[in-house]
Design an enzyme around this catalytic site. Structure first.
Site, PDB file in Angstrom:
ATOM      1  N   CYS A 134       0.851  -1.181   0.000  1.00  0.00           N
ATOM      2  CA  CYS A 134       0.000   0.000   0.000  1.00  0.00           C
ATOM      3  C   CYS A 134       0.892   1.238   0.000  1.00  0.00           C
ATOM      4  CB  CYS A 134      -0.887  -0.062   1.247  1.00  0.00           C
ATOM      5  SG  CYS A 134      -1.564   1.480   1.859  1.00  0.00           S
ATOM      6  N   GLU A 181      -5.455   2.741  -4.416  1.00  0.00           N
ATOM      7  CA  GLU A 181      -4.767   1.820  -5.308  1.00  0.00           C
ATOM      8  C   GLU A 181      -5.028   2.266  -6.735  1.00  0.00           C
ATOM      9  OE1 GLU A 181      -2.139   0.110  -6.089  1.00  0.00           O
ATOM     10  OE2 GLU A 181      -2.520  -0.937  -4.200  1.00  0.00           O
TER      11      GLU A 181
END
Length: 257
Positions: free
Chosen positions: A2, A113
């Protein structure tokens, strides 16, 4: 993954949500909807306090995102160590000691994302354009990302200099569940409230036992929506970054989700 997330809850709210026993109000960080590597972030951890004896105390602290191993010669390595794979974290030299005794929770509203649509137009110099998504708990609850923290000593400073010590952290990742896997194959590993105590307990050090706590989230636990490309620039900030954009503004087939 992430590589960017949002964390906007007030520390007073985090103290209540995570049953924190010790927090210094002078230690603070502003709400941030575009958290990037090397930024200061909130972390929840269990650690003894001198005046309270050997028993660990639930604490809220500000750490720097991007773990710097204690043996590292430079703090610059942290920018490359924002994530640790949950499958191998117990055996990697940079993480295994922290995995054994220095685990934390990193509160978040959600994470970003980037998805490359098959029908997206080319970007500058022929590169593929990507559509950012914001991924967040479907019920609006806080996201507790599993993390590790580590202390690093800056040998160029005297030992009594507060700046001689740097505390950094990393986010553990796992395979993304099916729906989210269409956006990116990896995702942060989340810890549910019932698992907070076990994950944070520094007395737990058995690698196999700890790995048994690393359970991917149930399908449908998180929801995703396309957001503005403004999040691509770390200088941009504010709650508008997490808001969904109209379907006709999303790149190519990004509206599939």
């Amino acid at each position: 993954m992430c590589g960017r997330y949002a964390s906007s809850r007030k520390p007073e709210d985090l103290v209540e949500l995570f049953e924190v026993e010790k927090w210094d109000p002078t230690e603070t960080v502003e709400p941030d909807w575009n958290v990037a590597p090397t930024k200061s972030v909130w972390a929840v951890l269990d650690r003894p306090v001198k005046e309270a004896g050997p028993q660990p105390v639930r604490q809220l602290h500000v750490l720097r995102w991007g773990l710097v191993p204690s043996w590292s010669k430079s703090a610059d390595t942290g920018v490359k160590m924002i994530n640790a794979r949950s499958e191998t974290v117990h055996e990697k030299p940079a993480y295994r000691r922290a995995f054994a005794s220095r685990r934390c929770l990193l509160p978040a509203d959600g994470y970003y994302e980037w998805f490359t649509p098959a029908t997206a137009p080319d970007g500058p110099k022929g590169s593929s354009r990507k559509q950012p998504f914001f991924i967040t708990p479907a019920d609006g609850s806080v996201m507790a990302m599993a993390g590790l923290y580590e202390w690093w000593r800056d040998r160029s400073r005297p030992g009594d200099d507060p700046a001689a010590w740097l505390c950094t952290c990393t986010v553990l990742t796992t395979d993304a569940e099916d729906a989210l896997g269409r956006i990116h194959p990896r995702m942060p590993l989340l810890v549910e409230p019932g698992g907070y105590d076990a994950w944070l307990d520094p007395a737990r050090s058995d690698a196999d036992e700890l790995r048994s706590l690393l359970v991917p989230p149930l399908a449908g636990r998180l929801t995703a929506h396309p957001v503005s490309a403004a999040v691509n620039n770390v200088r941009n900030n504010g709650p508008q970054l997490t808001e969904p954009i109209p379907a006709d503004q999303a790149l190519g087939d990004a509206t599939l989700f």
